[in-house]
Design an enzyme around this catalytic site. Structure first.
Site, PDB file in Angstrom:
ATOM      1  N   HIS A 174      46.646  17.037 -77.730  1.00 63.97           N
ATOM      2  CA  HIS A 174      48.237  17.410 -77.883  1.00 63.97           C
ATOM      3  C   HIS A 174      48.562  16.164 -78.645  1.00 63.97           C
ATOM      4  CE1 HIS A 174      52.378  17.301 -76.858  1.00 63.97           C
ATOM      5  NE2 HIS A 174      52.449  18.645 -76.511  1.00 63.97           N
ATOM      6  N   GLN A 191      49.268  19.205 -68.382  1.00 71.17           N
ATOM      7  CA  GLN A 191      49.354  20.781 -67.832  1.00 71.17           C
ATOM      8  C   GLN A 191      48.589  20.943 -66.578  1.00 71.17           C
ATOM      9  OE1 GLN A 191      50.682  23.451 -69.601  1.00 71.17           O
ATOM     10  NE2 GLN A 191      51.227  22.069 -71.155  1.00 71.17           N
ATOM     11  N   LYS A 211      56.554  20.070 -66.421  1.00 71.37           N
ATOM     12  CA  LYS A 211      55.568  21.062 -66.637  1.00 71.37           C
ATOM     13  C   LYS A 211      55.133  21.327 -65.139  1.00 71.37           C
ATOM     14  CE  LYS A 211      54.247  19.729 -71.151  1.00 71.37           C
ATOM     15  NZ  LYS A 211      54.708  20.663 -71.960  1.00 71.37           N
ATOM     16  N   ASP A 215      45.019  13.041 -69.887  1.00 66.18           N
ATOM     17  CA  ASP A 215      46.359  13.629 -70.239  1.00 66.18           C
ATOM     18  C   ASP A 215      46.449  14.875 -69.246  1.00 66.18           C
ATOM     19  OD1 ASP A 215      48.471  15.263 -70.934  1.00 66.18           O
ATOM     20  OD2 ASP A 215      47.862  15.431 -73.018  1.00 66.18           O
ATOM     21  N   CYS A 223      52.028  22.015 -80.601  1.00 67.27           N
ATOM     22  CA  CYS A 223      52.038  20.449 -80.787  1.00 67.27           C
ATOM     23  C   CYS A 223      50.331  20.065 -80.564  1.00 67.27           C
ATOM     24  CB  CYS A 223      52.542  19.556 -79.754  1.00 67.27           C
ATOM     25  SG  CYS A 223      54.597  19.857 -79.891  1.00 67.27           S
TER      26      CYS A 223
END
Lengths: 151, 406
Positions: B123, B203, B226, B200, B364
């Site tokens: 991302h 998600q 999220k 990261d 993104c």
């Protein structure tokens, strides 16, 4: 309530499928890029303007949604043979139509075929798709150094 | 045991509405999930009963606010199995957490000639902060490629690791493709060359069980919104020793223990990294979202979403003119696709009129789009409250879009 067909009229679908004036204009004397960072839509406009200030020829290349492609196709058709000054009036009329109140019907006499894009008013997130080509036209006329944006 | 989806849906007031006289079908969960009543109540309850600044007042409201804020921190610690709340730093979201690491740890540990290794599926939030750091410090941003299924090419990743690699930044679950990366192997390989690893997890946390200690990852970041929580709040997990060694990210109140004009003594962890009055309501809402996830069961949610993904993938493969983007063997919750002759943005508009909310765009992750030679894709992404019936509505709407452009 507006129907999807108000936005995706057959004329728009047709112009998206077979855009007019699509491709490079070899003997152009003005050109510019347009970019909609939100969608990733990209346009390039080529212009040939003669000494009298008349748009002799215009074409575009690019990649975008049906609204942006059809709008560029219809715009290039409408611009041929018009003076730069006339193109400015058309730009204003088009912008007015794309952002005017829904109760106001588009002035088809002035706008001609461009009036089919009046449906974008009902779809706020898509107005910029329709106006990107016009902003890019401005950039080309002014020989702008950086790409036109709809922001 | 199966997830009781009807019961779950009843907990999300926003889902009980119609869009253009059609039931809302919300399939844009990778952008942000909807919030259960318990999270909305936590936000509202805080402002209604407990609003006060934290870590300061001696009055009742401040004590309540502080207790709720700190209890949220502990809930998040438990969810990802961090050893201590000293390792849990509240941020504005995953993006700010990565920027914190790039600025604080990066500035002190990454210099000229060093390398930051990321993947092609990152991302923008896991690209740009490193790019900015590399430009400042003369370091090099190295990119490990993906294959056409949208999977990390592990051999190529390994080949790009070297003693120059100071940090590996890797998405746990790709928002654009749904790919789940082999993070344990990535961490082991990175540690073998002495590199630190930032995952990261923006998600991932709503869809996978996370155990930062078992993973042995150095930094893990995520965003509450999220995972059924509010926007504007997220978290940085980092190993305590790393946080101890790092200079503060921002200066201000709450991050100090003693200030004179000559010198400031910084506060203990994690407060050293939380300058200013934090997003107290957001943190409390985040805690309520963690409670909701744990009570509902991350594994049950994941199994339900996997069934939806399998069903949607089957439907997609039958759908003429549809191309799936992202077909990794190990994937979750995301169905990214294109339809011949219909631009994703036109799909987005047409689906909206059917009550179906999807994302159309570059997600993104522009380099992912560049890999596949596309300006954009359409993306449906699933959450606990989605149903097979909603997937049927999605495909019926796609059919309608094809008819308009026929």
């Amino acid at each position: 309530m507006f129907d999807l067909r108000d936005l995706y009229q057959q004329v728009i679908v047709d112009h998206n499928k077979s855009p007019r004036n699509f491709g490079k204009l070899d003997d152009c004397n003005h050109q510019a890029d347009g970019y909609n960072p939100l969608c990733g839509d990209k346009l390039h406009i080529y212009l040939r303007i003669n000494d009298a200030g008349t748009i002799e020829d215009v074409s575009f290349e690019g990649d975008g949604c049906a609204i942006s492609v059809a709008s560029a196709s219809l715009m290039t058709d409408a611009l041929k043979g018009k003076t730069v000054q006339e193109s400015q009036i058309m730009f204003e009329q088009f912008q007015h139509m794309a952002t005017s109140d829904l109760s106001e019907s588009p002035d088809e006499k002035k706008l001609g075929k461009l009036a089919v894009l009046a449906g974008v008013r009902e779809f706020p997130s898509r107005i910029k798709c329709a106006t990107l080509c016009w902003h890019t036209l401005q950039a080309a006329i002014n020989d702008a150094a950086s790409p036109a944006k709809t922001e | 045991m199966m997830l009781n989806v009807e019961n779950i849906r009843s907990q999300f007031p926003i889902l009980q509405q119609q869009i253009y006289n059609k039931p809302l079908v919300y399939l844009d969960n990778a952008a942000t999930t909807q919030k259960p009543q318990s999270v909305i109540d936590a936000l509202c309850g805080y402002y209604t009963h407990d609003n006060a600044n934290v870590h300061r007042g001696v009055h009742m409201l401040s004590e309540r606010a502080t207790a709720a804020y700190e209890s949220a921190r502990d809930k998040i610690r438990a969810l990802i199995n961090a050893a201590s709340t000293r390792e849990i730093v509240f941020t504005r979201g995953a993006t700010e957490a990565i920027n914190l690491v790039a600025s604080s740890w990066g500035e002190t540990n990454i210099g000229a000639g060093d390398e930051v290794l990321i993947s092609e599926m990152e991302h923008h939030s896991d690209i740009v902060p490193w790019q900015m750091l590399c430009e400042r410090n003369g370091a090099k941003l190295v990119v490990a490629p993906i294959n056409d299924a949208g999977e990390l090419m592990f051999d190529a990743f390994e080949a790009k690791l070297s003693e120059r690699t100071r940090l590996v930044g890797m998405v746990h679950l790709s928002n654009a493709l749904g790919t789940i990366n082999p993070v344990s192997d990535i961490i082991a390989k990175a540690h073998a060359v002495g590199a630190k690893v930032l995952l990261d997890g923006a998600q991932a946390v709503a869809h996978l069980n996370i155990d930062v200690q078992a993973l042995d990852c150095d930094f893990y970041v995520t965003s509450a919104h999220k995972m059924y929580g509010p926007t504007g709040i997220g978290v940085l997990y980092a190993k305590e020793a790393l946080l101890e060694s790092m200079p503060p990210y921002q200066g201000g109140g709450d991050m100090i223990s003693m200030v004179t004009f000559e010198k400031t003594q910084y506060n203990d962890l994690p407060y050293k990294f939380e300058a200013g009055t934090p997003n107290i309501a957001g943190a409390i809402g985040f805690g309520a979202a963690v409670d909701w996830l744990c009570e509902t069961g991350v594994e049950l949610i994941a199994a339900h979403e996997q069934r939806l993904l399998v069903y949607a993938t089957e439907e997609a493969l039958k759908f003429e003119g549809l191309t799936l983007i992202g077909t990794a063997e190990n994937k979750a919750t995301v169905l990214s696709f294109t339809i011949d002759g219909v631009h994703p943005h036109d799909l987005g508009t047409i689906l909206d009129r059917e009550g179906v909310a999807i994302r159309a765009g570059h997600h993104c992750a522009m380099p992912v789009m560049q890999h596949f030679g596309l300006p954009a894709t359409a993306r449906a992404s699933f959450a606990a409250y989605n149903t097979e019936t909603e997937i049927d509505v999605l495909f019926a709407a796609l059919k309608k879009a094809q008819e308009i452009f026929a």
